[in-house]
Design a protein around this motif. Structure first.
Motif, mmCIF file in Angstrom:
data_model
loop_
_atom_site.group_PDB
_atom_site.id
_atom_site.type_symbol
_atom_site.label_atom_id
_atom_site.label_comp_id
_atom_site.label_asym_id
_atom_site.label_seq_id
_atom_site.Cartn_x
_atom_site.Cartn_y
_atom_site.Cartn_z
ATOM 1 N N TYR A 33 0.835 -1.201 0.000
ATOM 2 C CA TYR A 33 0.000 0.000 0.000
ATOM 3 C C TYR A 33 0.877 1.261 0.000
ATOM 4 O O TYR A 33 0.649 2.199 -0.786
ATOM 5 C CB TYR A 33 -0.922 -0.007 1.218
ATOM 6 C CG TYR A 33 -1.501 1.352 1.564
ATOM 7 C CD1 TYR A 33 -2.537 1.901 0.807
ATOM 8 C CD2 TYR A 33 -0.985 2.083 2.638
ATOM 9 C CE1 TYR A 33 -3.040 3.156 1.124
ATOM 10 C CE2 TYR A 33 -1.500 3.335 2.960
ATOM 11 C CZ TYR A 33 -2.524 3.866 2.202
ATOM 12 O OH TYR A 33 -3.020 5.103 2.503
ATOM 13 N N CYS A 66 0.660 3.639 -3.130
ATOM 14 C CA CYS A 66 -0.179 4.810 -2.845
ATOM 15 C C CYS A 66 0.610 5.999 -2.296
ATOM 16 O O CYS A 66 0.167 7.139 -2.428
ATOM 17 C CB CYS A 66 -1.289 4.426 -1.864
ATOM 18 S SG CYS A 66 -2.391 3.145 -2.484
ATOM 19 N N ILE A 94 -7.918 -2.614 -1.443
ATOM 20 C CA ILE A 94 -8.934 -1.718 -2.017
ATOM 21 C C ILE A 94 -8.283 -0.390 -2.408
ATOM 22 O O ILE A 94 -8.520 0.144 -3.504
ATOM 23 C CB ILE A 94 -10.089 -1.499 -1.013
ATOM 24 C CG1 ILE A 94 -10.914 -2.782 -0.866
ATOM 25 C CG2 ILE A 94 -10.985 -0.347 -1.479
ATOM 26 C CD1 ILE A 94 -11.985 -2.694 0.206
ATOM 27 N N SER A 95 -7.445 0.140 -1.518
ATOM 28 C CA SER A 95 -6.732 1.388 -1.804
ATOM 29 C C SER A 95 -5.750 1.216 -2.956
ATOM 30 O O SER A 95 -5.613 2.103 -3.811
ATOM 31 C CB SER A 95 -5.991 1.872 -0.557
ATOM 32 O OG SER A 95 -6.884 2.085 0.516
ATOM 33 N N ALA A 152 -7.684 0.982 -6.247
ATOM 34 C CA ALA A 152 -8.195 2.307 -6.591
ATOM 35 C C ALA A 152 -7.077 3.195 -7.140
ATOM 36 O O ALA A 152 -7.281 3.947 -8.110
ATOM 37 C CB ALA A 152 -8.830 2.951 -5.369
ATOM 38 N N ALA A 153 -5.886 3.106 -6.535
ATOM 39 C CA ALA A 153 -4.749 3.908 -7.005
ATOM 40 C C ALA A 153 -4.283 3.454 -8.378
ATOM 41 O O ALA A 153 -3.934 4.278 -9.235
ATOM 42 C CB ALA A 153 -3.603 3.816 -6.000
ATOM 43 N N ILE A 162 -6.086 2.012 -10.726
ATOM 44 C CA ILE A 162 -7.083 2.402 -11.728
ATOM 45 C C ILE A 162 -6.881 3.853 -12.159
ATOM 46 O O ILE A 162 -7.117 4.200 -13.329
ATOM 47 C CB ILE A 162 -8.507 2.194 -11.168
ATOM 48 C CG1 ILE A 162 -8.790 0.696 -11.008
ATOM 49 C CG2 ILE A 162 -9.558 2.828 -12.080
ATOM 50 C CD1 ILE A 162 -10.101 0.384 -10.324
ATOM 51 N N ARG A 163 -6.416 4.695 -11.238
ATOM 52 C CA ARG A 163 -6.242 6.122 -11.547
ATOM 53 C C ARG A 163 -4.978 6.404 -12.358
ATOM 54 O O ARG A 163 -4.788 7.524 -12.844
ATOM 55 C CB ARG A 163 -6.199 6.933 -10.247
ATOM 56 C CG ARG A 163 -7.547 7.013 -9.527
ATOM 57 C CD ARG A 163 -7.538 8.122 -8.484
ATOM 58 N NE ARG A 163 -6.569 7.842 -7.431
ATOM 59 C CZ ARG A 163 -6.852 7.211 -6.302
ATOM 60 N NH1 ARG A 163 -8.078 6.749 -6.083
ATOM 61 N NH2 ARG A 163 -5.916 7.015 -5.389
ATOM 62 N N ARG A 188 -0.115 1.047 -15.147
ATOM 63 C CA ARG A 188 -1.025 0.185 -14.367
ATOM 64 C C ARG A 188 -0.485 -1.235 -14.272
ATOM 65 O O ARG A 188 -0.534 -1.869 -13.211
ATOM 66 C CB ARG A 188 -2.419 0.183 -15.006
ATOM 67 C CG ARG A 188 -3.183 1.482 -14.828
ATOM 68 C CD ARG A 188 -4.649 1.315 -15.181
ATOM 69 N NE ARG A 188 -4.832 0.966 -16.587
ATOM 70 C CZ ARG A 188 -4.983 1.861 -17.556
ATOM 71 N NH1 ARG A 188 -4.982 3.156 -17.267
ATOM 72 N NH2 ARG A 188 -5.150 1.477 -18.812
#
Length: 315
Positions: free
Chosen positions: A126, A130, A222-223, A226-227, A229-230, A237
């Motif tokens: 993470y 992130c 989950i974080s 989400a990161a 995908i952005r 990716r």
């Protein structure tokens, strides 16, 4: 089965691990299969431990945790499989009450520690994905050692508490354990003593050990997803996901097996499937983890090739 007379009751001093004993004709084939599994598991995990220690390219938090994971799995595989191999050869499936407690203790410590270690690895991924700019500061060497030490300490503390409570239990009835190893729930269920306290404590520590670590792992991914995908570019990716895909597979296998064996309601019709999943998380997970990390991880493969080249084995 051995018995001793105590308080007008016949006290059980040995258990029978049913395991795979209902198929006598398969004992030798099963011995060969599990011998190969044990050999490959030990070799794979020891190789990863040695690579992490000796290759300076792998002196990072992610591989530090990976080396610890391999230590855990080497430890609890060696707790279960050697005795199983002996039982396949000799047909002797008995184990003393004390021996059962020792096996449970030695198996439980790394099993509990693995929950915390997988959560630590998730947190590491993470931070890397992130919060890449603060990663080196946040995931310091001191924090890595601290998280690893906490994982082992939690396992030792919990199992010491449970075994201390269970040492007061008496066994005077059925003596068959429908597993190939000494598991906590069957030992409590077979006791003819009052098991209210040990059941309550075991349930409490199970929730404390598994739920927070699972939720931390879940929230981390989950974080992470989400990161990822952005990230605007597909190459970005793909690169980001490749850094955590191996760990995600390992976490899914570990928790999926545990949920099936310990969380879902036990039904007689699913007993054989339950046995398969017991084998999966205790025997096959330590086998496939080194394969997943080595086959899907470029750094581990490069480190292995550097060792091979140094030894003059490569052409």
């Amino acid at each position: 089965m051995e018995h001793v007379k105590s308080d007008n009751k016949t006290a059980v001093t040995t258990f029978i691990l049913l395991g795979f004993g209902n198929a006598p004709e398969l004992q030798i084939p099963l011995f060969l299969v599990f011998l190969i599994i044990y050999s490959v598991t030990m070799a794979g995990n020891i190789i990863i431990i040695l690579l992490v220690i000796t290759d300076h390219h792998l002196h990072t938090p992610m591989y530090f945790f990976l080396g610890n994971l391999s230590c855990l799995e080497t430890f609890y595989t060696s707790t279960l499989l050697p005795r199983m191999l002996v039982s396949f050869l000799t047909g002797d499936r008995t184990i003393s009450v004390g021996g059962c407690y020792i096996q449970l203790y030695c198996f439980g410590i790394p099993a509990i520690a693995e929950c915390y270690l997988l959560a630590s690895m998730s947190y590491d991924r993470y931070l890397a994905i992130c919060k890449p700019l603060q990663y080196a500061t946040l995931m310091s060497r001191r924090l890595c050692f601290l998280l690893s030490a906490i994982s082992w300490l939690c396992g030792i503390t919990v199992m010491t508490l449970l075994i201390s409570l269970m040492s007061n239990l008496k066994y005077c009835g059925p003596h068959e354990i429908d597993r190939f190893f000494c598991d906590l729930a069957p030992l409590i269920n077979l006791s003819c003593s009052n098991t209210t306290l040990v059941t309550l404590v075991s349930l409490t520590v199970s929730v404390i050990d598994s739920v927070p670590s699972f939720l931390l792992t879940l929230l981390s991914y989950i974080s992470i997803i989400a990161a990822i995908i952005r990230i605007p570019s597909s190459d970005g990716r793909k690169k980001a996901f490749s850094t955590c895909s191996s760990h995600l597979i390992v976490v899914s296998i570990f928790y999926g097996s545990l949920i099936f064996v310990y969380v879902l309601p036990q039904k007689e019709s699913l007993r054989e499937v339950d046995d398969i999943f017991s084998v999966f998380y205790t025997v096959l997970t330590p086998l496939i983890n080194p394969l997943i990390y080595s086959l899907r991880n470029k750094e581990v493969k490069r480190a292995l090739m550097r060792v091979v080249n140094k030894c003059g084995i490569s052409k």
